[in-house]
Each structure stands twice: as structure tokens, then as C-alpha cells.
Design a protein around this motif. Structure first.
Motif, PDB file in Angstrom:
ATOM      1  N   GLU A   2     -55.000 -11.219 -81.157  1.00  0.00           N
ATOM      2  CA  GLU A   2     -55.392 -10.399 -82.307  1.00  0.00           C
ATOM      3  C   GLU A   2     -56.115  -9.135 -81.839  1.00  0.00           C
ATOM      4  O   GLU A   2     -55.911  -8.049 -82.394  1.00  0.00           O
ATOM      5  CB  GLU A   2     -56.315 -11.178 -83.244  1.00  0.00           C
TER       6      GLU A   2
ATOM      7  N   LYS B 262     -53.615  -7.324 -85.294  1.00  0.00           N
ATOM      8  CA  LYS B 262     -52.832  -7.976 -86.344  1.00  0.00           C
ATOM      9  C   LYS B 262     -53.422  -9.346 -86.628  1.00  0.00           C
ATOM     10  O   LYS B 262     -54.098  -9.937 -85.798  1.00  0.00           O
ATOM     11  CB  LYS B 262     -51.378  -8.149 -85.892  1.00  0.00           C
TER      12      LYS B 262
ATOM     13  N   GLU C 229     -48.522 -12.657 -90.045  1.00  0.00           N
ATOM     14  CA  GLU C 229     -48.433 -11.473 -90.889  1.00  0.00           C
ATOM     15  C   GLU C 229     -46.979 -11.282 -91.295  1.00  0.00           C
ATOM     16  O   GLU C 229     -46.100 -11.165 -90.426  1.00  0.00           O
ATOM     17  CB  GLU C 229     -48.937 -10.263 -90.088  1.00  0.00           C
TER      18      GLU C 229
END
Length: 108
Positions: free
Chosen positions: A20, A25, A29
Motif C-alpha cells: 500500500e 492504493k 480496489e
């Protein structure tokens, strides 16, 4: 999946956090899993970005040279190995992160 918590589960979660940090992100997602995305994009022959240039958080790309980036990605991927026995211990992860930081300081 087993609802049993262990150190190796924590290592996996920490690996996801590392990924991450690289991409900025969320773990999942738009139906895409960060671990799978990075695995698919990785290119060991790309010495600078490891094949992840399109996935890297732009603020990281705009910063200084990515010293230790490759090893950081490798460590994150080791943490998210499918089999728990193939994951490092948290102690090993901390030691590797310290080495990455020391190497970065040495190159500045």
C-alpha cells in the motif's frame, strides 16, 4: 481464511501495508487485489522500477532516487507469500528494513 491469528498472519498483513505504501492504493480496489496486481506487473529485468512504474505512488516517483526500492518490494512480496511457512518472521522483516535504511543512508 481459517480465522486463526498467528504471527505469520501479521506478517502477511504487514506485507500488504508495505505494498500500500508503494502504490498508495487500498488492498482491494475496484475488485483488484494489490498483491496480485504487483505480482503480475513485476519485472525483474527492470533495474530501476522493478516493472512497477505505472503502479508506484507518484509522490515517490517524484522524490529522490529510489534507493532500496527493489529490496523493499521483494521484502513486501516475501511477506505476502501464499504459504505461511514461506513468509519471514516479523523479526527478520525488521532486520531487513533496518538494512535497507542503512544502505539508503550510506548512498546519500
Amino acid at each position: 481464511m481459517t480465522q486463526q491469528l498467528s504471527e505469520k498472519n501479521d506478517v502477511y498483513s504487514f506485507g500488504v501495508v508495505m505494498l500500500e505504501l508503494i502504490t498508495a492504493k487500498k488492498p482491494i480496489e475496484k475488485g483488484r487485489h494489490i498483491v496480485r496486481e504487483i505480482k503480475e506487473a513485476m519485472d525483474q529485468y527492470d533495474q530501476e522500477y522493478y516493472g512497477l512504474k505505472a503502479l508506484i505512488d507518484p509522490s515517490i516517483l517524484d522524490s529522490a532516487k529510489l534507493v532500496g526500492f527493489r529490496r523493499f518490494v521483494q521484502l513486501g512480496m516475501e511477506c505476502v507469500e501464499e504459504s505461511a511457512v514461506d513468509r519471514p518472521t516479523m523479526n527478520d522483516v525488521v532486520k531487513e528494513l533496518e538494512i535497507i535504511l542503512q544502505n539508503e543512508e550510506a548512498q546519500l
